[in-house]
Enzyme design. Sequence first.
Site, PDB file in Angstrom:
ATOM      1  N   THR A  81       0.878  -1.282   0.036  1.00  0.00           N
ATOM      2  CA  THR A  81      -0.129  -0.105   0.033  1.00  0.00           C
ATOM      3  C   THR A  81       0.962   1.260  -0.160  1.00  0.00           C
ATOM      4  OG1 THR A  81      -1.676  -1.235   1.322  1.00  0.00           O
ATOM      5  CG2 THR A  81      -1.887   1.244   1.158  1.00  0.00           C
ATOM      6  N   ILE A  83       0.285   5.462   0.233  1.00  0.00           N
ATOM      7  CA  ILE A  83      -0.886   6.541   0.381  1.00  0.00           C
ATOM      8  C   ILE A  83      -0.135   7.775   0.009  1.00  0.00           C
ATOM      9  CG2 ILE A  83      -2.270   7.237   1.955  1.00  0.00           C
ATOM     10  CD1 ILE A  83      -2.303   4.627   3.467  1.00  0.00           C
ATOM     11  N   THR A  87       4.341  14.882  -0.426  1.00  0.00           N
ATOM     12  CA  THR A  87       5.709  15.156  -0.831  1.00  0.00           C
ATOM     13  C   THR A  87       5.534  14.411  -1.985  1.00  0.00           C
ATOM     14  OG1 THR A  87       6.692  13.320   0.167  1.00  0.00           O
ATOM     15  CG2 THR A  87       6.727  15.508   1.287  1.00  0.00           C
ATOM     16  N   HIS A  89       7.094  11.805  -2.676  1.00  0.00           N
ATOM     17  CA  HIS A  89       7.733  10.611  -2.412  1.00  0.00           C
ATOM     18  C   HIS A  89       6.765   9.327  -2.886  1.00  0.00           C
ATOM     19  CE1 HIS A  89       8.077   7.049   0.687  1.00  0.00           C
ATOM     20  NE2 HIS A  89       9.337   7.274   0.078  1.00  0.00           N
TER      21      HIS A  89
END
Length: 157
Positions: A81, A83, A87, A89
């Site tokens: 997962t 999410i 940012t 990222h």
Amino acid sequence: MKVLEGIVTAPNAKIAVVIARFNSFINESLLEGALDALKRIGQVKDENITLVRVPGAYELPLIARRLADSKKYDAIVALGTVIRGGTAHFEYVAGEASSGLGQVAMQAEIPVAFGVLTTENIEQAIERAGTKAGNKGAEAALVALEMVNLLAQIDKA
């Protein structure tokens, strides 16, 4: 006309399930769904399933590649997962996991089912891990089994 379609029962299939630990409270639900689908619907024997835990979704492709290269498995189910946060990222991790797993499938010529949630928020992730939107882990497991059977049919055709 010849039509080839996969089925989801594969009692003798050897399946590797690779799961990320990061966001484990969601991923464990994906895993429960995947294992249930493999055993109950796919009729895969427990001894033919190997579970590998990795730190996060970014690490899934490397381990999937090593498992594929071992030639011990008929398919790999990748679970995790990612999410979205505040940012960039999210884009890096989600993109690399998706691209990397796709490359493993193409280069190793083995089904790699993508059971990695990429969501905007935690609520969407929870919905896709077994509540409102079904269980994407179970769906990925069934995709893996269908692809195993479809590839076998193509090889015989």
